[in-house]
Design a protein around this motif. Structure first.
Motif, PDB file in Angstrom:
ATOM      1  N   GLY A 290     -99.470  18.651 -12.453  1.00 42.54           N
ATOM      2  CA  GLY A 290    -100.403  19.449 -11.677  1.00 42.54           C
ATOM      3  C   GLY A 290    -101.453  18.644 -10.948  1.00 42.54           C
ATOM      4  N   ALA A 291    -101.204  17.378 -10.736  1.00 42.49           N
ATOM      5  CA  ALA A 291    -102.159  16.500 -10.063  1.00 42.49           C
ATOM      6  C   ALA A 291    -101.958  16.547  -8.550  1.00 42.49           C
ATOM      7  N   ASN A 292    -103.025  16.259  -7.825  1.00 46.98           N
ATOM      8  CA  ASN A 292    -102.903  16.126  -6.379  1.00 46.98           C
ATOM      9  C   ASN A 292    -103.377  14.755  -5.881  1.00 46.98           C
ATOM     10  N   ALA A 293    -103.618  13.847  -6.820  1.00 45.44           N
ATOM     11  CA  ALA A 293    -103.993  12.473  -6.471  1.00 45.44           C
ATOM     12  C   ALA A 293    -103.718  11.555  -7.660  1.00 45.44           C
ATOM     13  N   ILE A 294    -103.629  10.260  -7.360  1.00 47.13           N
ATOM     14  CA  ILE A 294    -103.463   9.237  -8.395  1.00 47.13           C
ATOM     15  C   ILE A 294    -104.481   8.147  -8.109  1.00 47.13           C
ATOM     16  N   VAL A 295    -105.287   7.819  -9.102  1.00 42.09           N
ATOM     17  CA  VAL A 295    -106.284   6.758  -8.955  1.00 42.09           C
ATOM     18  C   VAL A 295    -105.901   5.579  -9.848  1.00 42.09           C
ATOM     19  N   GLY A 296    -106.446   4.427  -9.520  1.00 42.78           N
ATOM     20  CA  GLY A 296    -106.204   3.232 -10.332  1.00 42.78           C
ATOM     21  C   GLY A 296    -104.760   2.756 -10.298  1.00 42.78           C
ATOM     22  N   ALA A 297    -104.058   2.969  -9.196  1.00 43.25           N
ATOM     23  CA  ALA A 297    -102.652   2.561  -9.113  1.00 43.25           C
ATOM     24  C   ALA A 297    -102.536   1.038  -9.193  1.00 43.25           C
ATOM     25  N   LYS A 298    -101.513   0.593  -9.916  1.00 42.26           N
ATOM     26  CA  LYS A 298    -101.296  -0.836 -10.134  1.00 42.26           C
ATOM     27  C   LYS A 298     -99.804  -1.119 -10.084  1.00 42.26           C
ATOM     28  N   PHE A 299     -99.423  -2.164  -9.378  1.00 44.43           N
ATOM     29  CA  PHE A 299     -98.017  -2.576  -9.274  1.00 44.43           C
ATOM     30  C   PHE A 299     -97.764  -3.802 -10.131  1.00 44.43           C
ATOM     31  N   ASP A 300     -96.594  -3.837 -10.754  1.00 49.67           N
ATOM     32  CA  ASP A 300     -96.147  -5.019 -11.489  1.00 49.67           C
ATOM     33  C   ASP A 300     -94.731  -5.353 -11.030  1.00 49.67           C
ATOM     34  N   TYR A 301     -94.485  -6.631 -10.784  1.00 49.30           N
ATOM     35  CA  TYR A 301     -93.170  -7.120 -10.395  1.00 49.30           C
ATOM     36  C   TYR A 301     -92.738  -8.118 -11.460  1.00 49.30           C
ATOM     37  N   THR A 302     -91.564  -7.895 -12.060  1.00 52.34           N
ATOM     38  CA  THR A 302     -91.108  -8.743 -13.149  1.00 52.34           C
ATOM     39  C   THR A 302     -89.632  -9.083 -12.977  1.00 52.34           C
ATOM     40  N   VAL A 303     -89.297 -10.352 -13.170  1.00 52.45           N
ATOM     41  CA  VAL A 303     -87.896 -10.779 -13.168  1.00 52.45           C
ATOM     42  C   VAL A 303     -87.383 -10.635 -14.587  1.00 52.45           C
ATOM     43  N   ILE A 304     -86.255  -9.953 -14.735  1.00 46.16           N
ATOM     44  CA  ILE A 304     -85.678  -9.715 -16.053  1.00 46.16           C
ATOM     45  C   ILE A 304     -84.174  -9.985 -16.013  1.00 46.16           C
ATOM     46  N   GLY A 305     -83.530  -9.838 -17.143  1.00 41.95           N
ATOM     47  CA  GLY A 305     -82.083  -9.996 -17.226  1.00 41.95           C
ATOM     48  C   GLY A 305     -81.672 -11.426 -17.456  1.00 41.95           C
ATOM     49  N   GLN A 306     -80.401 -11.578 -17.737  1.00 41.68           N
ATOM     50  CA  GLN A 306     -79.844 -12.899 -17.987  1.00 41.68           C
ATOM     51  C   GLN A 306     -79.954 -13.742 -16.717  1.00 41.68           C
ATOM     52  N   ASN A 307     -80.519 -14.912 -16.823  1.00 43.74           N
ATOM     53  CA  ASN A 307     -80.718 -15.842 -15.701  1.00 43.74           C
ATOM     54  C   ASN A 307     -81.604 -15.260 -14.606  1.00 43.74           C
ATOM     55  N   GLY A 308     -82.453 -14.324 -14.945  1.00 47.79           N
ATOM     56  CA  GLY A 308     -83.353 -13.734 -13.949  1.00 47.79           C
ATOM     57  C   GLY A 308     -82.623 -13.009 -12.841  1.00 47.79           C
ATOM     58  N   SER A 309     -81.512 -12.361 -13.172  1.00 52.29           N
ATOM     59  CA  SER A 309     -80.662 -11.737 -12.164  1.00 52.29           C
ATOM     60  C   SER A 309     -81.137 -10.358 -11.719  1.00 52.29           C
TER      61      SER A 309
END
Length: 106
Positions: free
Chosen positions: A73-92
Motif C-alpha cells: 500500500g505504499a506510494n513511495a520508497i525512501v532510502g533506496a540502495k543498490f548492491d552489485y555482487t559477483v557470485i557463482g563458480q568463477n564469478g560467472s
C-alpha cells in the motif's frame, strides 16, 4: 511511484512507514558477451554488451521492489540502495539487489 535514495522527500510528509522492500535479480554472463567484452578490453572503451545487460538487470530489480511496495500500500520508497555482487563458480554470475523503505505519503 516516487523512489529516492534520501530518507525524506522534499515538500512531502511521510504518513506511514510500510516496511522494507527489496528486489533481486541474478544474471549469468554468456560466451557472446564475454567475447565482445574481451575485444573492448583490448581496444579500450565501454562494453555496451555488459552495460545493457546490467541496465536490464537493475531495472528488473527495481520493478520487483516497486511491486513489493505496491502490495504493502505504499506510494513511495525512501532510502533506496543498490548492491552489485559477483557470485557463482568463477564469478560467472552477477546479482543486482535494491532495497528501501516503502512509505505512504500524506
Amino acid at each position: 511511484m516516487i523512489i529516492t535514495t534520501t530518507p525524506t522527500i522534499q515538500g512531502r510528509e511521510i504518513a506511514a512507514y510500510k516496511g522494507i522492500v527489496c528486489g533481486e535479480v541474478v544474471i549469468g554472463a554468456h560466451l557472446g558477451k564475454d567475447i565482445l567484452a574481451s575485444f573492448t578490453n583490448l581496444v579500450g572503451g565501454r562494453s555496451n554488451a555488459y552495460e545493457s545487460t546490467l541496465r536490464e538487470t537493475r531495472d528488473g530489480a527495481m520493478d520487483e521492489m516497486i511491486e513489493e511496495a505496491r502490495k504493502l500500500g505504499a506510494n513511495a520508497i525512501v532510502g533506496a540502495k543498490f548492491d552489485y555482487t559477483v557470485i557463482g563458480q568463477n564469478g560467472s554470475m552477477m546479482m543486482v539487489a535494491v532495497s528501501g523503505t516503502a512509505v505512504a505519503l500524506a
